[in-house]
Design an enzyme around this catalytic site. Structure first.
Site, PDB file in Angstrom:
ATOM      1  N   HIS A 146       0.843  -1.217   0.000  1.00  0.00           N
ATOM      2  CA  HIS A 146       0.000   0.000   0.000  1.00  0.00           C
ATOM      3  C   HIS A 146       0.867   1.251   0.000  1.00  0.00           C
ATOM      4  CE1 HIS A 146      -3.298   2.725   1.222  1.00  0.00           C
ATOM      5  NE2 HIS A 146      -4.064   1.783   0.729  1.00  0.00           N
ATOM      6  N   PHE A 147       1.359   1.701  -0.942  1.00  0.00           N
ATOM      7  CA  PHE A 147       1.519   1.179  -2.294  1.00  0.00           C
ATOM      8  C   PHE A 147       3.017   1.092  -2.539  1.00  0.00           C
ATOM      9  CE2 PHE A 147      -2.538   3.475  -2.310  1.00  0.00           C
ATOM     10  CZ  PHE A 147      -3.393   2.499  -2.795  1.00  0.00           C
TER      11      PHE A 147
END
Length: 144
Positions: free
Chosen positions: A48-49
């Site tokens: 993420h991410f």
């Protein structure tokens, strides 16, 4: 002020879901302020991410809920192992991305605290900028 070991003695969450590094103030039943340091080595950033790490809103809510539980202190002692649980997230808004290196200051204010439920207003800051706010509603676990 409560340090990490005192926090761990008061709530059940552990790594990697423990989201509080410090409680900096408690006004019994009224207001609690806690700190969450967002670090680049947190496992959640693997997904993420990967190209631009962003701290998830769901984790901001979890950190806010954990800080809020310290409103349920009586005479600076926790109630028996957290018998309030998050039941509703209401009107939660996110205003700015939170990234590694940010320090969240989470302010939780009691709106209503009764025997079986609690309504809490939370506001989350990075430095002096508001990054999230909303209301959390807790319910007391029924005794078996």
């Amino acid at each position: 002020m409560l340090e990490l070991e005192q926090i761990k003695a008061s709530i059940s969450q552990r790594f990697p879901i423990l989201m509080i590094d410090r409680i900096i103030s408690i006004e019994e039943g009224k207001k609690v302020v806690g700190i969450k340091n967002v670090t680049a080595n947190e496992k959640l950033f693997l997904g993420h991410f990967p190209d631009k790490a962003v701290f998830p809103g769901s984790m901001i809510i979890e950190a806010s809920a954990q800080v809020s539980t310290f409103l349920f202190y009586e005479n600076k002692k926790p109630l028996k192992k957290l018998d309030f649980y998050l039941g509703v997230v209401k009107d939660m808004r996110f205003y700015k991305l939170v990234v590694p290196g940010d320090q969240l200051r989470i302010e939780a204010k009691s709106i209503r605290l009764v025997e079986n439920s609690a309504d809490v207003e939370v506001t989350v800051f990075v430095k002096e900028e508001k990054v999230a706010s909303g209301e959390l509603i807790f319910v007391r676990r029924k005794k078996d």
